[in-house]
Design an enzyme around this catalytic site. Structure first.
Site, PDB file in Angstrom:
ATOM      1  N   GLU A 103       5.008  -7.349  -5.459  1.00  0.00           N
ATOM      2  CA  GLU A 103       5.077  -6.814  -6.830  1.00  0.00           C
ATOM      3  C   GLU A 103       3.763  -6.090  -7.059  1.00  0.00           C
ATOM      4  O   GLU A 103       2.711  -6.727  -7.192  1.00  0.00           O
ATOM      5  CB  GLU A 103       5.212  -7.963  -7.850  1.00  0.00           C
ATOM      6  CG  GLU A 103       6.554  -8.650  -7.855  1.00  0.00           C
ATOM      7  CD  GLU A 103       7.624  -7.844  -8.570  1.00  0.00           C
ATOM      8  OE1 GLU A 103       7.341  -6.742  -9.076  1.00  0.00           O
ATOM      9  OE2 GLU A 103       8.764  -8.333  -8.613  1.00  0.00           O
ATOM     10  N   CYS A 161       0.438  -4.157 -15.037  1.00  0.00           N
ATOM     11  CA  CYS A 161       1.046  -3.280 -14.040  1.00  0.00           C
ATOM     12  C   CYS A 161       1.970  -2.267 -14.694  1.00  0.00           C
ATOM     13  O   CYS A 161       2.271  -1.239 -14.091  1.00  0.00           O
ATOM     14  CB  CYS A 161       1.805  -4.106 -13.017  1.00  0.00           C
ATOM     15  SG  CYS A 161       2.876  -5.308 -13.772  1.00  0.00           S
TER      16      CYS A 161
HETATM   17  P1  NAP Z   1      -5.752  -7.409  -6.002  1.00  0.00           P
HETATM   18  O1  NAP Z   1      -7.159  -7.024  -5.896  1.00  0.00           O
HETATM   19  O2  NAP Z   1      -4.785  -6.818  -5.061  1.00  0.00           O
HETATM   20  O3  NAP Z   1      -5.735  -9.008  -5.891  1.00  0.00           O
HETATM   21  C1  NAP Z   1      -4.539  -9.735  -6.010  1.00  0.00           C
HETATM   22  C2  NAP Z   1      -4.676 -11.036  -5.243  1.00  0.00           C
HETATM   23  O4  NAP Z   1      -4.810 -10.759  -3.856  1.00  0.00           O
HETATM   24  C3  NAP Z   1      -5.910 -11.851  -5.629  1.00  0.00           C
HETATM   25  O5  NAP Z   1      -5.598 -13.220  -5.618  1.00  0.00           O
HETATM   26  C4  NAP Z   1      -6.878 -11.510  -4.511  1.00  0.00           C
HETATM   27  O6  NAP Z   1      -7.870 -12.473  -4.304  1.00  0.00           O
HETATM   28  C5  NAP Z   1      -5.928 -11.449  -3.336  1.00  0.00           C
HETATM   29  N1  NAP Z   1      -6.460 -10.729  -2.174  1.00  0.00           N
HETATM   30  C6  NAP Z   1      -7.390  -9.755  -2.157  1.00  0.00           C
HETATM   31  N2  NAP Z   1      -7.621  -9.363  -0.878  1.00  0.00           N
HETATM   32  C7  NAP Z   1      -6.818 -10.102  -0.089  1.00  0.00           C
HETATM   33  C8  NAP Z   1      -6.602 -10.156   1.308  1.00  0.00           C
HETATM   34  N3  NAP Z   1      -7.251  -9.362   2.153  1.00  0.00           N
HETATM   35  N4  NAP Z   1      -5.697 -11.036   1.788  1.00  0.00           N
HETATM   36  C9  NAP Z   1      -5.008 -11.830   0.949  1.00  0.00           C
HETATM   37  N5  NAP Z   1      -5.185 -11.836  -0.392  1.00  0.00           N
HETATM   38  C10 NAP Z   1      -6.073 -10.976  -0.901  1.00  0.00           C
HETATM   39  O7  NAP Z   1      -5.171  -7.133  -7.457  1.00  0.00           O
HETATM   40  P2  NAP Z   1      -5.810  -7.456  -8.894  1.00  0.00           P
HETATM   41  O8  NAP Z   1      -6.963  -6.545  -9.115  1.00  0.00           O
HETATM   42  O9  NAP Z   1      -6.021  -8.917  -9.063  1.00  0.00           O
HETATM   43  O10 NAP Z   1      -4.585  -7.052  -9.830  1.00  0.00           O
HETATM   44  C11 NAP Z   1      -4.368  -5.753 -10.221  1.00  0.00           C
HETATM   45  C12 NAP Z   1      -3.209  -5.111  -9.503  1.00  0.00           C
HETATM   46  O11 NAP Z   1      -2.066  -5.937  -9.577  1.00  0.00           O
HETATM   47  C13 NAP Z   1      -2.807  -3.803 -10.138  1.00  0.00           C
HETATM   48  O12 NAP Z   1      -2.550  -2.844  -9.143  1.00  0.00           O
HETATM   49  C14 NAP Z   1      -1.537  -4.162 -10.873  1.00  0.00           C
HETATM   50  O13 NAP Z   1      -0.677  -3.080 -11.124  1.00  0.00           O
HETATM   51  C15 NAP Z   1      -0.933  -5.161  -9.968  1.00  0.00           C
HETATM   52  N6  NAP Z   1       0.036  -6.013 -10.683  1.00  0.00           N
HETATM   53  C16 NAP Z   1       1.385  -5.897 -10.416  1.00  0.00           C
HETATM   54  C17 NAP Z   1       2.309  -6.660 -11.125  1.00  0.00           C
HETATM   55  C18 NAP Z   1       3.799  -6.583 -10.864  1.00  0.00           C
HETATM   56  O14 NAP Z   1       4.514  -7.502 -11.260  1.00  0.00           O
HETATM   57  N7  NAP Z   1       4.304  -5.559 -10.222  1.00  0.00           N
HETATM   58  C19 NAP Z   1       1.857  -7.525 -12.110  1.00  0.00           C
HETATM   59  C20 NAP Z   1       0.492  -7.602 -12.359  1.00  0.00           C
HETATM   60  C21 NAP Z   1      -0.406  -6.856 -11.628  1.00  0.00           C
HETATM   61  P3  NAP Z   1      -9.330 -12.303  -4.968  1.00  0.00           P
HETATM   62  O15 NAP Z   1      -9.129 -12.372  -6.421  1.00  0.00           O
HETATM   63  O16 NAP Z   1     -10.061 -13.453  -4.411  1.00  0.00           O
HETATM   64  O17 NAP Z   1      -9.845 -10.967  -4.523  1.00  0.00           O
END
Ligand code: NAP
Length: 461
Positions: free
Chosen positions: A236, A270
């Site tokens: 997602e 998102c």
């Molecule tokens: P993110 O940086 O991708 O992080 C999401 C999760 O992934 C966090 O728990 C992060 O841990 C973890 N993560 C980071 N690097 C990783 C790796 N190499 N391996 C495994 N896990 C890893 O996203 P965010 O900044 O938290 O959230 C924003 C994004 O989420 C936006 O693009 C938004 O559009 C999207 N989003 C989508 C939805 C949907 O339902 N479609 C809903 C909400 C948000 P850490 O925090 O420890 O880095």
């Protein structure tokens, strides 16, 4: 378990709001083994899954509990308290939908005798838990997006190892406590806290995880799928949500709704409304009204009852978004309101006269910015709205049924909303993107099915 800890600080003022374990790959390994043992040793029958979810929904609906969760969300993510309260209420709906999923999850009858070979036979499928679920969640909905992983997994009978965002582990841990109180047996949920690079990667690569469910950025999500081996992976991801406003649409209601939908949690949703295409004949008054409403938003401390918009998750993100705004202005966009940083916070910003090549249109801003462009005919508007690599949700305001249906067919998104902003979501509905925005549908009824294996049973003559 690891004894090292890490501090959680408010993105608003840097104050310490909690401390959690700094887990490592060994902790992930132990959690996955315990989850597998729970699945093997004490699988939950569907009625018991439903009862746990029902009790969890009741606990979440308790006003004191709900308020405490909202305050934790606000403290660790800088989501304004009034927006955090909405999230806490939504989690009740998510768990309630989980109850329905648990009570209705069934296989199908298979028309095995529709071909001669099946003569005299009976066939049906059973839906069985797929195995241990690894869940990785983002910072922007620390409660409800975790709920969207846990409720369907419990409904499907799958134990979960959850890695919440490093910025927002406290809400996830509070939800885990609540689930234990609701009767979820030991081993069915473990929360591992630590960075994505260590704990997240360990979960992604662990062979004991059968199903990986990820909500977050596309950059991390698609890479993670490539590293996940034989796991089933549900993504997602992000969006740069467009809305088209026709001259016969209710543009005043659209402006009122966008003044919230583009700025809730400082645009860090998102499906935050980001790109607005408005018919030229109403573009002037629309921008005036939107600008007036957005200028009136209260910017400040997330714990303050009056605050509408607070800090972005990091100062680096604030600076990135500000740079994108400046770049758009340098390229010819007009600032209707905002555009500057005051007391360390980026003001809610409306830009007009934007063009598709600007990053505020092309990419996902994930900040308090709405970009408006005027158009002359609906074909042009639909083409512009669809001109994106994303595909989560899109909206259109129109009084014309044929135009609404044309938009529904033309816009290649997971959801097309008519007379509603693309930010709108009900937690029981199927929700998920196409193109770069993802590969699955959430909503407990849909996600729970994804978390099962369908086993075919054939009864011979
Ligand atoms: P993110 O940086 O991708 O992080 C999401 C999760 O992934 C966090 O728990 C992060 O841990 C973890 N993560 C980071 N690097 C990783 C790796 N190499 N391996 C495994 N896990 C890893 O996203 P965010 O900044 O938290 O959230 C924003 C994004 O989420 C936006 O693009 C938004 O559009 C999207 N989003 C989508 C939805 C949907 O339902 N479609 C809903 C909400 C948000 P850490 O925090 O420890 O880095």
């Amino acid at each position: 378990m690891s004894s090292a800890t890490v501090l959680v600080r408010s993105p608003f003022d840097g104050q310490v709001v909690g401390e959690v374990a700094a887990h490592g790959p060994g902790d992930v390994d132990r959690a996955v083994s315990a989850a597998q043992a729970a699945l093997d040793g004490c699988p939950l029958p569907p009625w018991e899954r439903a009862e746990v979810l029902e009790r969890a929904a009741r606990l979440l609906a308790d006003p004191g509990r709900s308020e405490a969760l909202a305050r934790t969300i606000a403290a660790e993510s800088a989501k304004p308290l009034k927006t955090a309260r909405v999230e806490a209420r939504r989690a009740v709906t998510t768990f309630t939908a989980g109850v329905s999923a648990a009570r209705t999850l069934t296989g199908d009858m298979v028309p095995i005798d529709a071909a001669e070979i099946g003569q005299g036979r009976l066939a049906f499928t059973l839906r069985l838990p797929i195995g241990v679920v690894g869940a990785i969640t983002p910072f922007n909905f620390p409660l409800n997006l975790v709920a969207h992983k846990l409720a369907p997994a419990i409904a499907a009978g799958c134990p979960v190892v959850l890695k919440p965002a490093s910025q927002t582990p406290l809400t996830a841990l509070a939800l885990a406590d609540l689930l234990a109180e609701a009767g979820l047996p030991d081993g069915h949920l473990a929360v591992v806290t630590g960075s994505g690079a260590t704990v997240g990667s360990a979960l992604v690569e662990h062979p004991g995880v059968a199903y990986l469910t990820f909500t977050g950025s596309g950059e991390v999500g698609w890479d993670l799928r490539a590293r996940a081996g034989r796991k089933k992976v549900a993504l997602e991801l992000g969006n740069n949500s467009p809305v088209v406003i026709e001259a016969d649409g209710d543009w005043q209601r659209a402006a009122r709704t966008i003044s919230v939908a583009g700025f809730a949690h400082a645009g860090q949703s998102c499906v935050s409304t980001q790109r607005v295409y408005v018919h030229r004949s109403v573009a002037g008054p629309f921008c005036d009204l939107l600008g007036e409403l957005v200028a009136a938003l209260v910017v400040g401390d997330p714990m303050d009852e009056a605050t509408d918009v607070s800090a972005l998750i990091t100062t680096g993100d604030r600076d990135r978004v500000k740079a994108w705004v400046d770049e758009a202005v340098a390229g010819g966009a007009t600032v209707v309101t905002g555009g500057d940083v005051v007391d360390g916070l980026l003001r809610p910003t409306v830009l007009a006269d934007v063009t598709p090549d600007m990053r505020v249109c092309r990419d996902e801003v994930f900040g308090p910015v709405v970009a408006v462009a005027a158009y002359d005919d609906i074909d042009e508007a639909l083409r512009l709205a669809d001109d994106t690599r994303y595909g989560l949700q899109a909206g259109i305001f129109t009084a014309s049924l044929p135009v609404a249906l044309a938009a529904a067919r033309r816009l290649n998104f997971g959801t097309v909303l008519v007379n509603e902003v693309p930010t709108w979501r009900a937690d029981q509905m199927p929700y998920g993107g196409v193109r770069s925005s993802g590969n699955t549908k959430e909503g407990p009824l849909w996600a729970a099915r994804e978390m099962t294996d369908e086993r075919l049973i054939v009864l011979g003559p």
